[in-house]
Design an enzyme around this catalytic site. Sequence first.
Site, PDB file in Angstrom:
ATOM      1  N   CYS A  74      -2.535  13.056   2.709  1.00 52.05           N
ATOM      2  CA  CYS A  74      -1.715  12.605   3.822  1.00 52.05           C
ATOM      3  C   CYS A  74      -1.995  13.521   4.999  1.00 52.05           C
ATOM      4  O   CYS A  74      -1.768  14.727   4.906  1.00 52.05           O
ATOM      5  CB  CYS A  74      -0.240  12.641   3.436  1.00 52.05           C
ATOM      6  SG  CYS A  74       0.853  12.143   4.772  1.00 52.05           S
ATOM      7  N   HIS A 122       0.869  -1.190   0.000  1.00 53.51           N
ATOM      8  CA  HIS A 122       0.000   0.000   0.000  1.00 53.51           C
ATOM      9  C   HIS A 122       0.905   1.240   0.000  1.00 53.51           C
ATOM     10  O   HIS A 122       1.520   1.551   1.012  1.00 53.51           O
ATOM     11  CB  HIS A 122      -0.853  -0.079   1.261  1.00 53.51           C
ATOM     12  CG  HIS A 122      -1.735   1.102   1.537  1.00 53.51           C
ATOM     13  ND1 HIS A 122      -3.104   1.069   1.336  1.00 53.51           N
ATOM     14  CD2 HIS A 122      -1.471   2.333   2.037  1.00 53.51           C
ATOM     15  CE1 HIS A 122      -3.631   2.227   1.709  1.00 53.51           C
ATOM     16  NE2 HIS A 122      -2.656   3.021   2.133  1.00 53.51           N
TER      17      HIS A 122
HETATM   18 ZN    ZN Z   1      -3.098   4.680   3.325  1.00 56.13          ZN
END
Ligand code: ZN
Length: 313
Positions: A240, A207
């Site tokens: 993020c 991932h």
């Molecule tokens: Zn992630």
Amino acid sequence: MSELPAAIDVREVGPRDGLQNEAPIPTEAKVELLEGLSDTGVRRIEAVSFVRPSAIPQMADAEQVWASIRRRPHVSYSALVPNLRGASRALAAGFAEIEAVVSASDTHNRANVNRSTAQSLDDIAALLAAAHGIGAHCQVIVSTAWGCPYEGDVAIRRVLDVAGRAVADGADGVSFGDTTGMATPGRVTALVGAFRAAFPDTALNLHFHNTRGTGLANVLAALQLGVTDFDASVGGLGGCPYAPGASGNIATEELVYMVEDMGVRTGIDLPALIEVAARAERAVGHQLPSQVLRAGPRTRRSPLPASLRGNRS
Ligand code: ZN
């Protein structure tokens, strides 16, 4: 490139990891996204997560979303859970595939779920037993596998210890999450190589986040080691939480575009996926980072400008 796998199995995580890092969108828009993705040929979709609504309001309607979608028989839908409580909700809702997440970094784990990594691993042992008891599968995701926003680099030994505990407790596979986009190809090769040497029989999923632009390079490094299971998010949805404005997961259409052109099959219809990415962009109301969404497949042709026609002599 003949040493690459013949095919990979993409897990679409846009509806979960992507939307979790976007401003909340209506339930109907989530259902539409999941149904659109289900018709692209993708075989695995991480549909929702079962987390505290006060912590992650974007996923507060998980049960509703799951109950509303028309499920396609060729798609395996999964739910992410942070603990036994979340797992109980997911299993009660009828999920046969769940992903339990634990952070390799103690500080990150405490910040996320208010307990140490060791405590989470104890909880996951009980969670695995509960899932297996009713015939469900559970992958264990080790997040911050390539670095922590609070502690910096995380030692490979530490990541293997956390993964090893999950494997010993019966995890049906392991996924390494580059939560903070700190992986680079050399670091991918090092961690995947060490994991394969220690746990040769355990399925491995990767991932990547494209926070620092190395997402697809990381995939290529992993492909060269024979990894075939990858997460990606349509349009590159998400972001993020530690780097405001940064890119989210690697974009599914960029992954499909790249590997298919190298002869690695995905089973995914790229034009259909680009169409879903365009709809996802409208749903979140801002431009998504996917370059393939902007430019289209490499074989897309432009009309010759009228001013250049007939000037070929
Ligand atoms: Zn992630």
